[in-house]
Design a protein around this motif. Structure first.
Motif, PDB file in Angstrom:
ATOM      1  N   HIS A  31       0.804  -1.223   0.000  1.00 45.62           N
ATOM      2  CA  HIS A  31       0.000   0.000   0.000  1.00 45.62           C
ATOM      3  C   HIS A  31       0.839   1.277   0.000  1.00 45.62           C
ATOM      4  O   HIS A  31       0.301   2.357   0.217  1.00 45.62           O
ATOM      5  CB  HIS A  31      -0.945   0.009   1.199  1.00 45.62           C
ATOM      6  N   ALA A  32       2.128   1.167  -0.243  1.00 45.47           N
ATOM      7  CA  ALA A  32       2.998   2.340  -0.221  1.00 45.47           C
ATOM      8  C   ALA A  32       2.746   3.212  -1.447  1.00 45.47           C
ATOM      9  O   ALA A  32       2.387   2.733  -2.522  1.00 45.47           O
ATOM     10  CB  ALA A  32       4.459   1.908  -0.187  1.00 45.47           C
ATOM     11  N   GLU A  33       2.943   4.505  -1.261  1.00 47.43           N
ATOM     12  CA  GLU A  33       2.802   5.456  -2.354  1.00 47.43           C
ATOM     13  C   GLU A  33       3.959   5.273  -3.334  1.00 47.43           C
ATOM     14  O   GLU A  33       5.024   4.785  -2.966  1.00 47.43           O
ATOM     15  CB  GLU A  33       2.803   6.878  -1.796  1.00 47.43           C
ATOM     16  N   PRO A  34       3.786   5.693  -4.588  1.00 48.89           N
ATOM     17  CA  PRO A  34       4.823   5.458  -5.599  1.00 48.89           C
ATOM     18  C   PRO A  34       6.209   5.972  -5.223  1.00 48.89           C
ATOM     19  O   PRO A  34       7.198   5.342  -5.542  1.00 48.89           O
ATOM     20  CB  PRO A  34       4.284   6.183  -6.828  1.00 48.89           C
ATOM     21  N   GLY A  35       6.314   7.087  -4.543  1.00 48.64           N
ATOM     22  CA  GLY A  35       7.627   7.622  -4.213  1.00 48.64           C
ATOM     23  C   GLY A  35       8.246   7.042  -2.959  1.00 48.64           C
ATOM     24  O   GLY A  35       9.388   7.329  -2.620  1.00 48.64           O
ATOM     25  N   ARG A  36       7.510   6.208  -2.246  1.00 46.37           N
ATOM     26  CA  ARG A  36       7.978   5.690  -0.953  1.00 46.37           C
ATOM     27  C   ARG A  36       7.877   4.170  -0.867  1.00 46.37           C
ATOM     28  O   ARG A  36       7.567   3.632   0.180  1.00 46.37           O
ATOM     29  CB  ARG A  36       7.165   6.313   0.167  1.00 46.37           C
ATOM     30  N   ARG A  37       8.157   3.491  -1.943  1.00 45.64           N
ATOM     31  CA  ARG A  37       7.986   2.041  -1.967  1.00 45.64           C
ATOM     32  C   ARG A  37       9.230   1.253  -1.600  1.00 45.64           C
ATOM     33  O   ARG A  37       9.129   0.105  -1.195  1.00 45.64           O
ATOM     34  CB  ARG A  37       7.537   1.598  -3.364  1.00 45.64           C
ATOM     35  N   VAL A  38      10.391   1.826  -1.733  1.00 44.09           N
ATOM     36  CA  VAL A  38      11.615   1.039  -1.573  1.00 44.09           C
ATOM     37  C   VAL A  38      11.807   0.576  -0.134  1.00 44.09           C
ATOM     38  O   VAL A  38      12.097  -0.599   0.112  1.00 44.09           O
ATOM     39  CB  VAL A  38      12.840   1.841  -2.063  1.00 44.09           C
ATOM     40  N   ASP A  39      11.666   1.470   0.831  1.00 46.94           N
ATOM     41  CA  ASP A  39      11.915   1.095   2.224  1.00 46.94           C
ATOM     42  C   ASP A  39      10.990  -0.019   2.719  1.00 46.94           C
ATOM     43  O   ASP A  39      11.460  -0.969   3.348  1.00 46.94           O
ATOM     44  CB  ASP A  39      11.833   2.319   3.132  1.00 46.94           C
ATOM     45  N   PRO A  40       9.664   0.057   2.469  1.00 43.10           N
ATOM     46  CA  PRO A  40       8.818  -1.062   2.917  1.00 43.10           C
ATOM     47  C   PRO A  40       9.161  -2.390   2.250  1.00 43.10           C
ATOM     48  O   PRO A  40       9.125  -3.439   2.893  1.00 43.10           O
ATOM     49  CB  PRO A  40       7.399  -0.618   2.555  1.00 43.10           C
ATOM     50  N   TRP A  41       9.526  -2.359   0.971  1.00 44.88           N
ATOM     51  CA  TRP A  41       9.893  -3.599   0.298  1.00 44.88           C
ATOM     52  C   TRP A  41      11.230  -4.136   0.799  1.00 44.88           C
ATOM     53  O   TRP A  41      11.414  -5.357   0.895  1.00 44.88           O
ATOM     54  CB  TRP A  41       9.925  -3.420  -1.220  1.00 44.88           C
ATOM     55  N   LEU A  42      12.161  -3.258   1.141  1.00 41.67           N
ATOM     56  CA  LEU A  42      13.426  -3.716   1.719  1.00 41.67           C
ATOM     57  C   LEU A  42      13.197  -4.353   3.090  1.00 41.67           C
ATOM     58  O   LEU A  42      13.840  -5.350   3.435  1.00 41.67           O
ATOM     59  CB  LEU A  42      14.416  -2.560   1.828  1.00 41.67           C
ATOM     60  N   THR A  43      12.294  -3.776   3.866  1.00 44.76           N
ATOM     61  CA  THR A  43      11.970  -4.342   5.177  1.00 44.76           C
ATOM     62  C   THR A  43      11.355  -5.732   5.014  1.00 44.76           C
ATOM     63  O   THR A  43      11.731  -6.678   5.716  1.00 44.76           O
ATOM     64  CB  THR A  43      11.009  -3.417   5.936  1.00 44.76           C
ATOM     65  N   PHE A  44      10.416  -5.852   4.085  1.00 40.30           N
ATOM     66  CA  PHE A  44       9.807  -7.162   3.818  1.00 40.30           C
ATOM     67  C   PHE A  44      10.860  -8.176   3.375  1.00 40.30           C
ATOM     68  O   PHE A  44      10.913  -9.300   3.872  1.00 40.30           O
ATOM     69  CB  PHE A  44       8.711  -7.031   2.757  1.00 40.30           C
ATOM     70  N   ALA A  45      11.706  -7.789   2.436  1.00 40.59           N
ATOM     71  CA  ALA A  45      12.728  -8.699   1.915  1.00 40.59           C
ATOM     72  C   ALA A  45      13.720  -9.102   3.001  1.00 40.59           C
ATOM     73  O   ALA A  45      14.162 -10.256   3.052  1.00 40.59           O
ATOM     74  CB  ALA A  45      13.460  -8.054   0.740  1.00 40.59           C
ATOM     75  N   ASP A  46      14.066  -8.164   3.870  1.00 40.37           N
ATOM     76  CA  ASP A  46      14.998  -8.454   4.958  1.00 40.37           C
ATOM     77  C   ASP A  46      14.440  -9.554   5.852  1.00 40.37           C
ATOM     78  O   ASP A  46      15.138 -10.525   6.183  1.00 40.37           O
ATOM     79  CB  ASP A  46      15.257  -7.176   5.747  1.00 40.37           C
ATOM     80  N   HIS A  47      13.178  -9.433   6.246  1.00 36.97           N
ATOM     81  CA  HIS A  47      12.574 -10.444   7.117  1.00 36.97           C
ATOM     82  C   HIS A  47      12.377 -11.775   6.391  1.00 36.97           C
ATOM     83  O   HIS A  47      12.630 -12.840   6.968  1.00 36.97           O
ATOM     84  CB  HIS A  47      11.241  -9.948   7.665  1.00 36.97           C
ATOM     85  N   ALA A  48      11.952 -11.726   5.141  1.00 40.66           N
ATOM     86  CA  ALA A  48      11.699 -12.967   4.392  1.00 40.66           C
ATOM     87  C   ALA A  48      12.992 -13.744   4.146  1.00 40.66           C
ATOM     88  O   ALA A  48      13.039 -14.966   4.354  1.00 40.66           O
ATOM     89  CB  ALA A  48      11.007 -12.640   3.071  1.00 40.66           C
TER      90      ALA A  48
END
Length: 97
Positions: A31-48
């Protein structure tokens, strides 16, 4: 690779906890906005990928461990680069007050 028996029980529990954190991080990433997507995806990838590292250690599979660590390296590096670009220093939290 020989992992002590105690850790063979602790590591799957750690992997399960990391998967829960990955699932919790997935919703903000989706649900991240287009300009703020990298940090949430990095957090997800880190945990996964962290769950994959723990699982590979638990089963004692060196090939899976090396593959997971090869994926973890760029994720952690990119998180560090983004943190340093934002003006933070690693390991030191800024306190306002």
């Amino acid at each position: 690779m020989d992992v002590p028996t105690v850790f063979r029980w602790i590591l799957p529990a750690l992997a399960a906890i990391q998967l829960v954190y990955a699932l919790r991080a997935l919703r903000p990433a989706l649900h991240a906005e287009p300009g703020r997507r990298v940090d949430p995806w990095l957090t997800f990838a880190d945990h996964a990928v962290g769950a994959a590292v723990s699982a590979a250690l638990a089963i004692g599979d060196l090939t899976a461990l090396l593959c997971a660590l090869a994926a973890m390296g760029p994720i952690l590096t990119w998180q560090l680069v983004r943190h340093l670009r934002a003006g933070g220093s690693p390991g030191v939290e800024s306190r306002t007050g």
